[in-house]
Scaffold this motif. Structure first.
Motif, mmCIF file in Angstrom:
data_model
loop_
_atom_site.group_PDB
_atom_site.id
_atom_site.type_symbol
_atom_site.label_atom_id
_atom_site.label_comp_id
_atom_site.label_asym_id
_atom_site.label_seq_id
_atom_site.Cartn_x
_atom_site.Cartn_y
_atom_site.Cartn_z
ATOM 1 N N SER A 152 0.306 -1.144 0.184
ATOM 2 C CA SER A 152 0.056 0.033 0.195
ATOM 3 C C SER A 152 1.498 1.219 -0.447
ATOM 4 N N ALA A 153 0.508 2.546 -0.182
ATOM 5 C CA ALA A 153 1.290 3.675 -0.555
ATOM 6 C C ALA A 153 1.754 3.972 1.093
ATOM 7 N N ARG A 194 -5.460 -5.188 6.017
ATOM 8 C CA ARG A 194 -6.595 -4.215 4.671
ATOM 9 C C ARG A 194 -8.109 -5.075 4.541
ATOM 10 N N HIS A 200 -8.610 -0.887 8.855
ATOM 11 C CA HIS A 200 -8.815 0.542 8.086
ATOM 12 C C HIS A 200 -10.150 1.458 8.258
ATOM 13 N N LYS A 201 -11.583 0.715 8.339
ATOM 14 C CA LYS A 201 -12.490 1.391 8.350
ATOM 15 C C LYS A 201 -12.840 1.378 9.730
ATOM 16 N N GLY A 231 -9.852 6.357 6.266
ATOM 17 C CA GLY A 231 -9.637 5.140 5.968
ATOM 18 C C GLY A 231 -8.561 4.811 5.245
ATOM 19 N N LEU A 232 -7.428 4.790 5.556
ATOM 20 C CA LEU A 232 -6.671 4.620 3.601
ATOM 21 C C LEU A 232 -5.087 5.224 4.841
ATOM 22 N N LEU A 233 -4.423 4.208 3.800
ATOM 23 C CA LEU A 233 -3.102 3.907 4.238
ATOM 24 C C LEU A 233 -2.315 4.468 3.548
ATOM 25 N N PRO A 234 -1.234 5.023 4.276
ATOM 26 C CA PRO A 234 -0.493 5.398 5.779
ATOM 27 C C PRO A 234 -0.492 6.231 6.359
ATOM 28 N N GLU A 248 -1.775 11.012 5.015
ATOM 29 C CA GLU A 248 -1.178 11.668 3.481
ATOM 30 C C GLU A 248 0.449 11.448 2.705
ATOM 31 N N THR A 249 0.334 10.404 2.627
ATOM 32 C CA THR A 249 1.105 9.943 1.317
ATOM 33 C C THR A 249 2.598 11.493 1.732
ATOM 34 N N HIS A 297 0.068 10.161 -8.259
ATOM 35 C CA HIS A 297 -0.583 9.013 -7.389
ATOM 36 C C HIS A 297 -2.366 9.201 -7.261
ATOM 37 N N ARG A 350 -4.858 6.480 -8.009
ATOM 38 C CA ARG A 350 -5.391 5.507 -7.052
ATOM 39 C C ARG A 350 -7.203 5.794 -7.587
ATOM 40 N N TYR A 395 -8.818 1.992 -8.386
ATOM 41 C CA TYR A 395 -10.351 1.881 -7.770
ATOM 42 C C TYR A 395 -11.359 2.443 -8.701
ATOM 43 N N ARG A 419 -15.016 2.386 -8.049
ATOM 44 C CA ARG A 419 -15.808 4.398 -6.710
ATOM 45 C C ARG A 419 -16.326 4.868 -7.567
ATOM 46 N N TYR A 432 9.743 8.027 -4.596
ATOM 47 C CA TYR A 432 7.757 8.311 -4.837
ATOM 48 C C TYR A 432 7.562 8.035 -6.012
HETATM 49 N N1 LIG Z 1 -3.546 9.949 -1.098
HETATM 50 C C1 LIG Z 1 -3.555 9.032 0.262
HETATM 51 C C2 LIG Z 1 -3.957 7.749 -1.247
HETATM 52 C C3 LIG Z 1 -3.229 6.644 0.178
HETATM 53 C C4 LIG Z 1 -4.004 5.597 -0.493
HETATM 54 O O1 LIG Z 1 -4.392 5.301 -1.264
HETATM 55 N N2 LIG Z 1 -3.993 4.127 0.052
HETATM 56 C C5 LIG Z 1 -4.673 3.100 -0.314
HETATM 57 C C6 LIG Z 1 -3.600 2.135 -0.521
HETATM 58 S S1 LIG Z 1 -2.476 2.598 -1.642
HETATM 59 C C7 LIG Z 1 -5.868 2.755 0.774
HETATM 60 O O2 LIG Z 1 -5.533 2.820 1.649
HETATM 61 N N3 LIG Z 1 -6.410 2.478 -0.034
HETATM 62 C C8 LIG Z 1 -7.721 1.312 0.772
HETATM 63 C C9 LIG Z 1 -9.167 2.154 0.504
HETATM 64 O O3 LIG Z 1 -9.424 3.294 -0.665
HETATM 65 O O4 LIG Z 1 -10.107 1.977 0.735
HETATM 66 C C10 LIG Z 1 -2.407 9.001 0.453
HETATM 67 O O5 LIG Z 1 -0.861 9.341 -0.265
HETATM 68 O O6 LIG Z 1 -1.601 8.578 1.522
#
Ligand SMILES: N[C@@H](CCC(=O)N[C@@H](CS)C(=O)NCC(=O)O)C(=O)O
Length: 243
Positions: A19-20, A42, A47-48, A59-62, A73-74, A116, A120, A124, A127, A174
């Protein structure tokens, strides 16, 4: 306020394989910052859950915890790490050096809010559209844009092959990970093929994937081989690969 490093407090990286968080993990290893990895399941939707949403309401990594600070936010985390260490990359330059900092910031934001973010959207895609039928067209459009972005970046690399300085900085790592993901995901129909990577980006990718800190970071996320030039998904049961 407490920061990691103060009396036994450590950085904590919340992660899931590929993941990110892999971008942040590489930055931590390259900058020589000790950290505690905190695995997030995950596949099970951890994460949710409220405990994780309290750290990142998206609810996103990291997530990176730095003492009392909680960052998501990365891009923000990379900037925090550069400022914290005073270095834009493992071999410098100084994070306050005006030319390098300006170059670093513009590429950091471009990677974060354009490259990035579009990756995403491609990964996804369901969605973002009403109905599965629209997914292939959205992905095709984003794949074309990704190729344009990589052509642009290839044309802007410095003479040494790096984006912001004469040595690799966090934005180069990155970019490298974005190129990895584009060759791998979505699984079975990746956004680009390896041979589509512009020639000027290949040498930096090879150099990065041979760096000991990068090899360690990938290995700790169950990723071996040539993770940037011939990427394979993490070596895990398929239901655990969510990257
Ligand atoms: N803009 C966010 C994007 C992070 C992101 O997309 N994380 C993904 C994994 S690569 C994630 O957690 N996805 C889970 C989901 O969407 O439910 C960042 O840079 O941190």
């Amino acid at each position: 306020m407490t920061l990691a490093g103060d009396s036994g407090v450590t950085l904590r990286l919340h992660w899931s394989p590929d993941s990110a968080n892999i971008v942040v993990r590489i930055a931590l290893e390259e900058l020589g910052l000790a950290f505690q990895p905190v695995r997030v399941d995950r596949a099970a939707g951890e994460h949710k859950q409220p405990a994780y949403l309290a750290l990142n309401p998206q609810g996103l990594l990291p997530v990176l915890e730095d003492g009392d600070l909680v960052l998501f936010e990365t891009g923000a985390i990379l900037l925090h790490l550069a400022d914290r260490t005073g270095r834009l990359g493992p071999e410098g330059p100084d994070a306050r050096e005006p030319q390098a900092r300006a170059a670093f910031l513009k590429w950091l934001f471009y990677l974060s809010n354009t490259v990035h973010a579009e990756l995403r959207t491609a990964f996804y895609a369901p969605r973002y559209v009403a109905g599965e039928a629209a997914v292939p067209a959205l992905r095709a459009g984003l794949a074309a844009r990704f190729r344009q972005h990589m052509d642009l970046v290839a044309g802007e690399l410095g003479a040494a092959g790096w984006l912001a300085a004469d040595t690799p900085t966090l934005v180069d790592f990155y970019l490298a990970v974005c190129l990895r993901w584009a060759q791998l995901y979505p699984r079975g129909a990746p956004l680009i093929a390896g041979h589509e990577i512009p020639a000027r980006l290949r040498a930096p990718l090879r150099l990065i994937e041979n760096r000991p800190a990068v090899i360690k970071a990938f290995a700790d996320e169950h990723i071996g081989g040539r993770p940037l030039t011939m990427p394979e998904p993490p070596d895990l049961p398929p239901d655990e690969v969510t990257g």
